[in-house]
Design a protein around this motif. Structure first.
Motif, mmCIF file in Angstrom:
data_model
loop_
_atom_site.group_PDB
_atom_site.id
_atom_site.type_symbol
_atom_site.label_atom_id
_atom_site.label_comp_id
_atom_site.label_asym_id
_atom_site.label_seq_id
_atom_site.Cartn_x
_atom_site.Cartn_y
_atom_site.Cartn_z
ATOM 1 N N GLU A 20 11.049 11.539 -33.813
ATOM 2 C CA GLU A 20 10.864 12.985 -33.134
ATOM 3 C C GLU A 20 12.589 13.169 -32.813
ATOM 4 O O GLU A 20 12.767 14.435 -32.511
ATOM 5 C CB GLU A 20 10.417 12.761 -31.656
ATOM 6 N N GLN A 21 13.453 12.305 -32.651
ATOM 7 C CA GLN A 21 14.815 12.548 -32.175
ATOM 8 C C GLN A 21 15.772 11.719 -33.194
ATOM 9 O O GLN A 21 16.529 10.876 -32.995
ATOM 10 C CB GLN A 21 15.182 12.178 -31.089
ATOM 11 N N PRO A 22 15.658 12.005 -34.514
ATOM 12 C CA PRO A 22 16.191 11.035 -35.530
ATOM 13 C C PRO A 22 17.711 11.349 -35.438
ATOM 14 O O PRO A 22 18.533 10.320 -35.789
ATOM 15 C CB PRO A 22 15.866 11.694 -36.956
ATOM 16 N N GLU A 23 18.268 12.441 -34.951
ATOM 17 C CA GLU A 23 19.881 12.559 -34.574
ATOM 18 C C GLU A 23 20.351 11.555 -33.698
ATOM 19 O O GLU A 23 21.200 10.680 -33.850
ATOM 20 C CB GLU A 23 20.143 13.943 -34.358
ATOM 21 N N LYS A 24 19.731 11.413 -32.543
ATOM 22 C CA LYS A 24 19.948 10.584 -31.527
ATOM 23 C C LYS A 24 19.762 9.108 -32.068
ATOM 24 O O LYS A 24 20.429 8.223 -31.795
ATOM 25 C CB LYS A 24 19.123 10.892 -30.350
ATOM 26 N N PHE A 25 18.517 8.999 -32.583
ATOM 27 C CA PHE A 25 18.317 7.457 -32.839
ATOM 28 C C PHE A 25 19.373 6.815 -33.833
ATOM 29 O O PHE A 25 20.130 5.831 -33.523
ATOM 30 C CB PHE A 25 16.848 7.368 -33.614
ATOM 31 N N TRP A 26 19.540 7.714 -34.878
ATOM 32 C CA TRP A 26 20.328 7.015 -36.110
ATOM 33 C C TRP A 26 21.928 7.257 -35.684
ATOM 34 O O TRP A 26 22.568 6.333 -36.040
ATOM 35 C CB TRP A 26 20.134 7.937 -37.201
ATOM 36 N N LEU A 27 22.369 7.996 -34.918
ATOM 37 C CA LEU A 27 23.840 8.225 -34.440
ATOM 38 C C LEU A 27 24.093 6.892 -33.463
ATOM 39 O O LEU A 27 25.179 6.197 -33.641
ATOM 40 C CB LEU A 27 24.139 9.722 -33.712
ATOM 41 N N GLY A 28 22.872 6.527 -32.658
ATOM 42 C CA GLY A 28 23.040 5.396 -31.805
ATOM 43 C C GLY A 28 23.056 4.083 -32.762
ATOM 44 O O GLY A 28 24.072 3.281 -32.134
ATOM 45 N N ALA A 29 22.282 4.193 -33.733
ATOM 46 C CA ALA A 29 22.216 2.844 -34.764
ATOM 47 C C ALA A 29 23.826 2.621 -35.304
ATOM 48 O O ALA A 29 24.121 1.826 -35.580
ATOM 49 C CB ALA A 29 21.152 3.057 -35.479
ATOM 50 N N ALA A 30 24.462 3.820 -35.848
ATOM 51 C CA ALA A 30 25.568 3.780 -36.206
ATOM 52 C C ALA A 30 26.562 3.410 -35.560
ATOM 53 O O ALA A 30 27.637 2.905 -36.149
ATOM 54 C CB ALA A 30 25.881 5.392 -36.974
ATOM 55 N N GLU A 31 26.551 3.396 -34.164
ATOM 56 C CA GLU A 31 27.628 2.747 -33.346
ATOM 57 C C GLU A 31 27.646 1.216 -33.522
ATOM 58 O O GLU A 31 28.863 0.730 -33.309
ATOM 59 C CB GLU A 31 27.268 3.053 -31.737
ATOM 60 N N ALA A 32 26.767 0.610 -34.387
ATOM 61 C CA ALA A 32 26.914 -0.830 -34.597
ATOM 62 C C ALA A 32 27.833 -1.142 -35.687
ATOM 63 O O ALA A 32 28.177 -2.222 -36.152
ATOM 64 C CB ALA A 32 25.789 -1.543 -34.770
ATOM 65 N N VAL A 33 28.245 0.056 -36.618
ATOM 66 C CA VAL A 33 28.951 0.024 -37.796
ATOM 67 C C VAL A 33 30.528 0.462 -37.488
ATOM 68 O O VAL A 33 30.612 1.389 -36.531
ATOM 69 C CB VAL A 33 28.354 0.779 -38.692
ATOM 70 N N GLU A 34 31.140 -0.212 -38.246
ATOM 71 C CA GLU A 34 32.675 0.442 -37.671
ATOM 72 C C GLU A 34 33.052 1.545 -38.881
ATOM 73 O O GLU A 34 32.955 1.170 -40.059
ATOM 74 C CB GLU A 34 33.755 -0.831 -37.801
ATOM 75 N N TRP A 35 33.559 2.565 -38.344
ATOM 76 C CA TRP A 35 33.750 3.717 -39.323
ATOM 77 C C TRP A 35 35.186 3.953 -39.437
ATOM 78 O O TRP A 35 35.978 3.682 -38.326
ATOM 79 C CB TRP A 35 33.205 5.150 -38.714
ATOM 80 N N GLU A 36 35.789 4.400 -40.433
ATOM 81 C CA GLU A 36 37.157 5.165 -40.331
ATOM 82 C C GLU A 36 37.112 6.272 -39.628
ATOM 83 O O GLU A 36 37.920 6.815 -38.803
ATOM 84 C CB GLU A 36 37.723 5.060 -41.742
ATOM 85 N N LYS A 37 36.296 7.238 -40.089
ATOM 86 C CA LYS A 37 35.930 8.489 -39.293
ATOM 87 C C LYS A 37 34.419 8.500 -38.800
ATOM 88 O O LYS A 37 33.638 8.353 -39.727
ATOM 89 C CB LYS A 37 36.231 9.773 -40.443
ATOM 90 N N PRO A 38 34.191 8.312 -37.609
ATOM 91 C CA PRO A 38 32.803 8.096 -37.172
ATOM 92 C C PRO A 38 31.948 9.536 -37.648
ATOM 93 O O PRO A 38 32.394 10.492 -37.441
ATOM 94 C CB PRO A 38 32.817 8.020 -35.606
ATOM 95 N N PRO A 39 30.686 9.205 -37.733
ATOM 96 C CA PRO A 39 29.709 10.479 -37.770
ATOM 97 C C PRO A 39 29.536 11.564 -36.743
ATOM 98 O O PRO A 39 29.562 10.659 -35.452
ATOM 99 C CB PRO A 39 28.659 9.664 -38.568
ATOM 100 N N THR A 40 29.684 12.507 -36.780
ATOM 101 C CA THR A 40 29.069 13.408 -35.544
ATOM 102 C C THR A 40 27.828 14.078 -35.797
ATOM 103 O O THR A 40 27.167 14.469 -35.025
ATOM 104 C CB THR A 40 30.117 14.708 -35.633
ATOM 105 N N ARG A 41 27.205 13.894 -37.102
ATOM 106 C CA ARG A 41 25.930 14.071 -37.456
ATOM 107 C C ARG A 41 25.246 13.187 -38.194
ATOM 108 O O ARG A 41 25.746 12.402 -38.958
ATOM 109 C CB ARG A 41 25.908 15.310 -38.440
ATOM 110 N N ALA A 42 23.856 13.086 -38.033
ATOM 111 C CA ALA A 42 23.111 11.747 -38.987
ATOM 112 C C ALA A 42 22.663 12.361 -40.147
ATOM 113 O O ALA A 42 23.254 12.213 -41.307
ATOM 114 C CB ALA A 42 22.234 11.333 -38.214
ATOM 115 N N LEU A 43 21.964 13.494 -39.981
ATOM 116 C CA LEU A 43 21.275 14.015 -41.226
ATOM 117 C C LEU A 43 21.760 15.311 -41.882
ATOM 118 O O LEU A 43 22.122 16.366 -40.996
ATOM 119 C CB LEU A 43 19.679 14.227 -41.066
ATOM 120 N N ASP A 44 22.048 15.441 -43.109
ATOM 121 C CA ASP A 44 22.481 16.480 -43.766
ATOM 122 C C ASP A 44 21.247 17.053 -44.834
ATOM 123 O O ASP A 44 20.961 16.477 -45.658
ATOM 124 C CB ASP A 44 23.610 16.367 -44.737
#
Ligand code: COA
Ligand code: AMP
Length: 639
Positions: free
Chosen positions: A21-45
């Protein structure tokens, strides 16, 4: 098993609902466990739906996440990779995170020096040695796209993959060690280069002392050959190159229904997020735990859970060169668990069946201390209830079936031990993993009621980590997966969902054959069989096999006037399949039949042939051209 919630304190139902129901919230949350050079601001395109991309605009390096960051955080001395060889025990060794990072960085430097740039493809045709994982991670480090080809495939299959992927470099070894024989890779590589329209310019060979052959033997080849050890000795380490989350990390070829394999594309960002999430929530594995996937780096299970998943999680991964039985005995699995303190083992049901056949009373288990083992995970084919019951009895631990495919890259359905363990229902891989909306549809596309068998589909979009397309063939991606039912991905498996929401996967509904957890296409074996001068046409089907789940079985119609002894024909066809596809096809059965059942449009009814051989109840397809063929076949094949 208890059914309390684990790390997050949240229930499966709550987490699953949020993922849908809230894939943006869910996957952006999961993405915090990964280290990014430029972190995501959006999950799905979803701008190119029904093709989707995850984490648009973000950048990262997968190898950095798998290695550098653990070393930077002070865990350089922790074991990263334990190479345990039952075939060459003296070669066994352990790499700490710091050592693995050093090897990978230097091999990445080798690739750069040999002209590999970001986005270039590199074929890796290797046995189960650490250099296979090193080569994969080195590609990831410089943003090159690897395509690993399973060592059990022969030259022609390798050439097909070379021509599709268009690699600049091929990395290989002098060979693999199979029980009782060595498999020399280099003659096969050379033959594949000859067969290929677009051979790579460079071949790099890891020479193994147990197997003859080296780069120096191949002067005058279409490519320039180099020795791994020589190149790496002088190499300067390469730094990780940030790539777009949506850039491809690898291409992995898998069997479709035709002879041409499908090049499954995996991205960097979605893959890192999904696998990191899965290690904790599905497998309950974290930093420092010893994890062992007894598969091969040539399969998706090996990509995700020998190499990337455990290293992203900071765990220790065992890379085992050997078999469950015969190397030297049916205690091999228990020996590895006890030697390395393995917390969880992941293998295929066929491997367990092989152990059970050799050691039905599990006498070998008692010889080892396997107290470190918390759970056994299986996938690759259905875990039959009988094998489930035996394994649970001998191990007295959770035996978790989970269902996935090369295309999805991680589990579609599982019992999520790290989130909320659930009661096991034998024969079911439990419930949909968060991110996957699984449904069962009838042939007309209508959802079926609980308990009714139909086509298992996944509502789009697929979650991060799943394929983002097929290499150089977007139309085939749409045709093969998205065209059958609007808004859904077709898994190719049939099954049902029960009233508790448990999914039951019963088998493929297409012409894909699953032999000992290896996926083969009926079409590619038939194409080889058709090359025999006496063969007019054939059907290859996957029939039931007690040990391997299925085995390919060929039904052959001879050309008019062909005079060939059936035994000679059989051994010639077996040799042709072994030579052109590889030993792994395990093709041994050939039966000459007077005719094959067909539809009025000429399509061979493979499923009906399989049902006749397996003695299943079948309905005569309404489109059949000549029903008397079925009567004749039934008489011959069921007598
Ligand atoms: N290189 C070369 N040849 C290979 C090979 C490789 N990497 N892997 C298998 N082969 C050969 C085998 O030697 C055998 O040759 P043979 O006909 O001369 O005996 C043939 O291919 C068939 O192999 P297989 O069907 O795998 O049987 P096996 O006896 O070698 O092994 C199992 C049995 C159960 C151990 C093995 O099939 C297995 O581990 N399966 C699980 C697969 C898997 O991990 N799938 C992924 C999901 S977890
Ligand atoms: P592969 O792409 O080689 O991993 O094979 C995927 C196919 O293997 C699936 O489509 C299923 O047919 C089968 N498969 C994998 N895991 C399971 C499982 N746990 N239960 C039933 N079938 C499975």
């Amino acid at each position: 098993m208890n059914s309390t919630t684990r790390h997050s304190g949240r229930s499966y139902a709550e987490v699953y609902r949020e993922s849908i129901e809230q894939p943006e919230k869910f996957w952006l949350g999961a993405a915090e466990a990964v280290e990014w050079e430029k972190p995501p601001t959006r999950a799905l395109d979803a701008s190119a739906a029904p093709t989707y991309r995850w984490f648009p605009g973000a950048t990262l390096n997968t190898c950095f996440n798998a290695l550098d960051r653990h070393v930077r955080d002070g865990h350089g001395d922790r074991a990263a990779l334990i190479y345990d060889s039952a075939m060459a025990p003296d070669a066994s060794r352990t790499y700490s995170y710091a050592q693995l990072l050093d090897e990978v960085s230097r091999f990445a430097g080798v690739l750069t020096e040999r002209g590999v740039a970001t986005g270039d493809r590199v074929i890796i045709y290797m046995p189960m040695i650490p250099e296979a994982a090193i080569a994969m991670l080195a590609c990831a480090r410089i943003g090159a796209v690897h395509s690993v080809v399973f060592g059990g495939f022969a030259a022609k299959e390798l050439a097909t993959r070379i021509d599709d992927a268009g690699p600049v470099v091929l990395v290989t070894a002098s060979g693999g060690l199979e029980p009782g024989r060595i498999v020399e890779y280099l003659p096969m590589v050379e033959k594949a280069l000859e067969l290929s329209a677009t051979p790579p310019h460079t071949v790099i060979v890891k020479a193994r002392e147990q197997i003859p052959g080296s780069a120096a033997d191949y002067r005058g080849s279409a490519a320039t050959w180099f020795d791994w050890d020589t190149l790496i000795a002088d190499a300067s380490p390469a730094q990780p190159v940030p790539v777009a989350a949506t850039d491809p990390l690898y291409i992995l070829y898998t069997s479709g229904t035709t002879g041409k394999p499908k090049g499954v594309i995996r991205d960097n960002g979605g893959h890192a997020v999904a696998l990191t999430w899965s290690m904790k929530n599905i497998y309950d594995i974290g930093p420092g735990d010893v994890w062992w996937t007894a598969s091969d780096v040539g399969w998706v299970v090996g990509h995700s859970y020998i190499v990337y998943g455990p290293l992203l999680a900071g765990a220790t991964s065992v890379l085992y060169e050997g078999k469950p039985v015969g190397t030297p005995d049916a205690g091999a699995f228990w020996r590895v668990i006890s030697d390395h303190g393995v917390s969880a083992l992941f293998t295929a049901p066929t491997a367990i069946r092989a152990v059970r056949k050799a050691d039905p009373d599990a006498r070998e288990v008692a010889k080892y201390d396997i107290s470190s083992l918390k759970a056994l995970f299986v996938a690759g084919e259905r875990l039959d209830p009988d094998t489930y019951a035996w394994t649970t009895k001998i191990l007295d631990r959770p035996v978790v079936d989970h269902w996935w495919q090369t295309e999805t890259g991680w589990a579609i359905c599982a019992n999520l031990l790290g989130l909320q363990p659930m009661p096991i229902k034998p024969g079911s891989p439990t419930v949909p993993v968060p991110g996957y909306r699984v449904e069962v549809l009838g042939d007309n596309g209508n959802p079926l009621p609980a308990g009714t068998e139909g086509q298992i589909v996944i509502a789009l979009p697929l979650p991060p980590g799943a394929l983002t397309g097929l290499w150089r063939d977007p139309d085939r991606y749409t045709r093969a997966y998205l065209a059958a039912f609007d808004g859904y991905y077709l898994t190719g498996d049939s099954g049902y969902i029960d009233e508790d929401g448990y999914v039951f996967v019963l088998g493929r509904s297409d012409d894909v054959i699953n032999v000992a957890g290896h996926r083969l296409s009926a079409g590619s074996i038939e194409a080889v069989v058709a090359g025999h001068p006496a063969v007019a046409e054939s059907a290859v089907v996957g029939i039931r096999d007690e040990l391997k789940g299925q085995r390919p079985s060929g039904y052959v119609v001879l050309k008019a006037g062909a005079d060939v002894d059936p035994d000679t024909l059989r051994s010639e066809l077996v040799a042709m399949v072994r030579d052109q596809i590889g030993a792994v096809a395990a093709f041994r059965d050939v039966t000459v039949v007077p005719a094959l059942p067909k539809t009025r449009s000429g399509k061979i009814l493979r499923k009906t042939v399989r049902q006749i051989v397996d003695r299943d109840v079948y309905t005569v397809p309404s489109t059949i051209e000549d029903t008397t063929v079925l009567e004749i076949l039934e008489k011959q094949l069921r007598s």
